[in-house]
Each structure stands twice: as structure tokens, then as C-alpha cells.
Design an enzyme around this catalytic site. Structure first.
Site, short mmCIF file in Angstrom:
data_model
loop_
_atom_site.label_atom_id
_atom_site.label_comp_id
_atom_site.label_asym_id
_atom_site.label_seq_id
_atom_site.Cartn_x
_atom_site.Cartn_y
_atom_site.Cartn_z
N CYS A 124 -1.07 -1.35 3.22
CA CYS A 124 -1.21 -0.92 4.34
C CYS A 124 -0.88 -1.82 5.03
CB CYS A 124 -3.67 -1.52 4.48
SG CYS A 124 -4.09 -0.52 3.69
N CYS A 139 -17.47 1.46 6.83
CA CYS A 139 -16.18 1.41 6.21
C CYS A 139 -15.34 2.64 6.51
CB CYS A 139 -15.98 2.66 4.44
SG CYS A 139 -17.48 1.75 3.61
N HIS A 187 -7.58 5.04 9.96
CA HIS A 187 -5.97 4.36 8.98
C HIS A 187 -5.49 4.95 8.64
CE1 HIS A 187 -5.18 0.56 6.81
NE2 HIS A 187 -5.96 1.39 6.36
#
Length: 389
Positions: A84, A210, A336
Site C-alpha cells: 500500500c 474498514c 483506497h
């Protein structure tokens, strides 16, 4: 050493996109180049962040492919992969190249498709994400990243009394910030009750603790101070970039309540910039889970160990709080798309430092910090941007 500056930024909405990866990236890249006032012939090198293209796109040669798509064929191109933290790593290398005088004007970008537009459903994509964990000790057990950060957060709760309500307050705060961000995947607010009533994913995390799977792209143009003076884009300086790693596998970490790579990377960045946590006005950090934000604000020095839990509930990390954290909505609400996340943080900070962040503007922001982690906090890159006094 030459001073590196960000002179142009571009970013797509985060969410679900039905266009091919090159078209998705080109939108952000052209916006960044237009913002900087540069045409393709002025770009001397291209640094790309993409974590999973080999698995999700069946394409392991993406940097020159995307360069060709946006008219940059012929220049050196490099793809970086660091889970990431992928595009932050690309940014770090671009900054170092400019500082060393190797290049004067560089394009840095990140792009990823993580939604079903790839042809992969949620369980399959979760497995792809989990490939950033230890191959022998963690992947065979089925330990995916909600479980990884659930373990770290549970230990923090045990040591310091952090509660599920504290975690839910992080989600509430970031969703509220996301309502001010037209590019965010989630533009609606939530409540502590809604977070706690959402399904358990991996204890102590509920679904609303999340971040989502996202498609998206982001790009910045980095230039030397000398080159920036000849460009039309309003620039901000890159005053520090720290990069550190921690032990992998997870079981070998010395302290489950502290993300050591973040502490080390932050220390490097603060030293390079000649500043400390009290000098930072706005923060974009890697809240892949609500507990990750709690761990990060302590690792970065904004709160003492054990004090990060109630920070969101107390309003200390809100837009008008002591230290505004994730005014974009963070990964939790903004989204994300793995390879784009790090550069997207830099886009957000640049807009704040320019005074261009609209409803979510942190007033008077002069210095911003980006924190981007990879895998089970095995990699962290911390970047500090600032405007001239």
C-alpha cells in the site's frame, strides 16, 4: 542538493470506474501536467506506483505502457511496488532524483483498480491483498489484513483501554470529512451506533471500521526549484521524506502496540525538515482500519502512547481540532486504490497548503505530513510538505 517541489497535482474520483487502467491514469496525469503548466516534452522521467497490476490486470510492464498512453514514450520509466506504500515509494525516488540533479521535471503517479471492474470478486481481491503478508507464516493461515490490524488494535485496547467506541469515532470523523470531499467514495455521514451495529469483519473491527476497495488514480509533477520558477503551477516544497521497514512476519514484531516503521520514518522526515510534530498543521495518514489511525497518530508523535484512542471522540483530530487528521476522509471515506493512495495524500496536502481544499480547508495550513504504510506496517513512508514562509 537541489530543492524538490510539487508543482502540479491531479486526481480522479475514488470509487468504481468502468474504464481501462491506462484511461483511468491518464485523467489524473493530464490534470497534474495542466496544473503544473507543462507539456509532455518537458517531462524527463516517469515514476509509477502500482501494486497489483500483475495479478489484477495481467500486466507487469505498466510504466512504459502508461507512458506511451500519455505521450511520454522515450523517457526513463519505472514502476514501484511496495504494497500500500507503493506510490509513496515512487514519490520518494522521484524526489531523490530531483534533489541529486538527475532530473528537473518528473511525473509521479499511482493507479489501481480494486473493485469488481477487474473481474475479481471480494474474496478473490482479499486474497490478492493478502499477498503482501508473509508467504510462509501468514498467508497459509488465512490471515488477511483486517485480521492483522485487528491483532495490533486488540493489543492496544488491552494495554491502554482503547474501546470500540473510540474506534467508531474515527470512522464517524472521517466520514464527516468525506462529505466535504467531492472525490471521496463515501460522501455520507455515519454514527457511532451505526458503526457498532455493522457486521463484525475481524474483531474488534466492524464493517464500518474498514476502508473500501476502490479504483482511482493520482499524479503529481515534481520539479527542481529552478525549474519550478519557470512553470505556472503554484508549488510547495518537499522538506522531508522518511522511509523505514519493520520485521515481517507479524509475530516477530517487538511491540504490537507500536508501528515501529512509522516511528522511524517519521523521525527521518522530521530531521530532514528540521521540524517536529508540533509544527505540522494538517495530516493525511493511512487509516485502512480505524485502529490503524489510532496507532499512527501515536507513532507520528501527535499523541503519547495510549492517548490516541479517544482523540477522535474528543474532537482533537477533526478539521477544527488540535491536529486535523484526514480532512480528505482518509482511506476510510475517500477510498483506497492501493497504488494511488500515497500520491493522493500528497495531492490533498498540496491543495491545503495552496488554500484550494474548499469546504475541508484547514485554515492557515503551512506544513502538512503524509503517512503511507504498506502490508502489516512492514513499510512506512512519511513525507512533509510546506509552503514558503
Amino acid at each position: 542538493m537541489h530543492q524538490a517541489r510539487i508543482v502540479g497535482v491531479g486526481m480522479t474520483n475514488f470509487g468504481v470506474h468502468d474504464q481501462p487502467l491506462p484511461e483511468l491514469f491518464s485523467s489524473a496525469a493530464f490534470d497534474a501536467m495542466d496544473d503544473a503548466g507543462v507539456d509532455a516534452p518537458a517531462i524527463e522521467s516517469f515514476y509509477l506506483g502500482n501494486a497489483m497490476g500483475g495479478q489484477t490486470e495481467q500486466d507487469t510492464h505498466l510504466a512504459p505502457t502508461l507512458a506511451s498512453h500519455i505521450g511520454l514514450a522515450g523517457i526513463p520509466c519505472q514502476r514501484y511496488e511496495d504494497a500500500c506504500a507503493t506510490s509513496s515509494n515512487a514519490f520518494k525516488h522521484a524526489v531523490r532524483a530531483v534533489e541529486a540533479g538527475q532530473h528537473d521535471v518528473v511525473l509521479v503517479g499511482g493507479v489501481e483498480r480494486c473493485t469488481p471492474t477487474t473481474g475479481l470478486d471480494t474474496p478473490e481481491m482479499t486474497s490478492v491483498f493478502a499477498s503482501a503478508s508473509h508467504r510462509q507464516y501468514e498467508q497459509p493461515t488465512g490471515l488477511s489484513f483486517p485480521g492483522v490490524f485487528g491483532l495490533l488494535t486488540t493489543r492496544h485496547m488491552h494495554e491502554y483501554g482503547t474501546t470500540e467506541e473510540d474506534l467508531a469515532a474515527v470512522a464517524v470523523k472521517n466520514h464527516r470529512h468525506g462529505t466535504y470531499n467531492p472525490r471521496a467514495q463515501f460522501g455520507s455521514e455515519t454514527t457511532v451506533e451505526e458503526v457498532l451495529e455493522s457486521p463484525i469483519v475481524a474483531s474488534p473491527f466492524h464493517l464500518f471500521d474498514c476502508c473500501p476497495f476502490s479504483d482511482g488514480a493520482a499524479a503529481v509533477v515534481v520539479a527542481s526549484e529552478e525549474a519550478a520558477a519557470d512553470l505556472s503551477g503554484e508549488s510547495v516544497s518537499v522538506s522531508g521524506v522518511g522511509h523505514a521497514t519493520d520485521t515481517i512476519p507479524l509475530a516477530d514484531k517487538a511491540d504490537f502496540t507500536a508501528t515501529q516503521s512509522a516511528r522511524d520514518a517519521a523521525s527521518q522526515a522530521y530531521e530532514q525538515a528540521g521540524v517536529g510534530p508540533d509544527d505540522i498543521d494538517v495530516v493525511e495518514l493511512h487509516d485502512c482500519f480505524t485502529g490503524a489511525e489510532v496507532l499512527a497518530i501515536e507513532a507520528l508523535g501527535f499523541f503519547e502512547d495510549g492517548e490516541g484512542g479517544p482523540a477522535a471522540a474528543n474532537g482533537e483530530t477533526a478539521l477544527d481540532g488540535h491536529i486535523p487528521v484526514n480532512p480528505s476522509g482518509g482511506l476510510k471515506a475517500k477510498g483506497h486504490p492501493i497504488g494511488a493512495t500515497g500520491v493522493a495524500q500528497l495531492v490533498e496536502l498540496t491543495e491545503h497548503l495552496r488554500g484550494e481544499a474548499g469546504e475541508r480547508q484547514v485554515e492557515g495550513a503551512r506544513r502538512g505530513l503524509a503517512h503511507n504504510l504498506g502490508g502489516d506496517a512492514g513499510t512506512t513512508i512519511v513525507s512533509i510538505l510546506e509552503v514558503d514562509a
